[in-house]
Design an enzyme around this catalytic site. Structure first.
Site: not given
Length: 278
Positions: A162, A166
């Site tokens: 994750y 990002k």
């Protein structure tokens, strides 16, 4: 004095939102609609798209278009772009919200899961930005807002790919800004943290967790999807016309509170009072 909603100058702007049926995406779509924008909903959930379109039209009177599209499929994204231009005439704004989170310690993270998260969170943003960006370049104007996270700057441990995905979004946005700013295209990221979204709601089921998280922010509260939508609309609008390649934290001041978390005898404030000098 009440401020007119036209202040953002989004009336009749064609605003495309990916991940539109998620809680964050839906709120953003409603806020665009309330500003008088033409809203284009992109998601892979056909039934949810139809329901959201009807809800938006009924409650706001906005013009709404729907694209049932997998943002990780280049052909599907290209087809969606052609369809939007044919129906709405142009693409003024792109907001990328589609994203997934798969928890795992790195030593246990399956490669397939790593690939899945990167495909949705980074590849999908690249494909929509590249494809819709070509339309914006040809028009000579356009604005992109990509949902990132404060966890792209400091890793959210045990969140698998994750944070990495990002962090990639942050750099993608900067590269778009640097290469396409000369064509009138802006690209910025919005970085939420400690915000109640459909993805994060399970964290707040435990009151102790919510209260502990509140203490980590300068505002001493948990954020909402309204907070996110407000930031997105500003970055998307011409009111931010000289904001390009930026990363806006929407985290209640969490990112600057590390020093406040370092213990001092009696508590940080009391320690300062006890040791105050003239």
């Amino acid at each position: 004095m009440m401020m007119s909603e036209s202040w953002l100058k989004l009336t009749n702007q064609v605003c495309v939102v990916t991940g539109a049926t998620g809680g964050m995406g839906e709120k953003i779509c409603f806020e665009f609609a309330k500003q008088g924008a033409v809203v284009v909903l992109i998601d892979i959930k056909a039934a949810a798209l139809a329901a959201l379109k009807q809800k938006l039209e009924t409650e706001t009177g906005a013009t709404v278009y729907v694209e049932n599209c997998d943002v990780t499929d280049p052909a599907a994204v290209e087809a969606a772009s052609r369809s939007i231009v044919a129906e709405a005439g142009r693409i003024d704004v792109l907001v990328n919200t589609a994203g997934i989170l798969k928890f795992a310690p790195l030593e246990d993270l399956k490669y397939e899961t790593w690939q899945q998260v990167l495909k949705v969170n980074l590849d999908g943003y690249f494909l929509t930005a590249q494809t819709f960006g070509k339309v914006m370049k040809a028009q000579g104007h356009g604005s992109m807002v990509h949902i990132s996270t404060v966890a792209s700057l400091a890793p959210e441990t045990y969140s698998g790919a994750y944070s990495t995905s990002k962090a990639g979004v942050n750099m993608l946005s900067k590269q778009i800004a640097a290469e396409w700013g000369q064509y009138g295209v802006r690209s910025n990221v919005l970085m939420p943290c400690l915000v109640k979204t459909p993805m994060s709601m399970p964290f707040y089921a435990d009151p102790e967790v919510e209260n502990g998280r509140k203490k980590l922010t300068a505002n001493k509260r948990i954020g909402t999807v309204q907070d996110i939508a407000d930031g997105v609309l500003f970055l998307a609008s011409d009111r931010a016309s000289y904001v390009n390649g930026a990363a806006l934290p929407v985290d209640g001041g969490f990112n600057m509170m590390m020093g406040d978390q370092i213990p001092k005898p009696g508590g940080r404030k009391q320690y300062a009072i006890d040791h105050e000098t003239d």
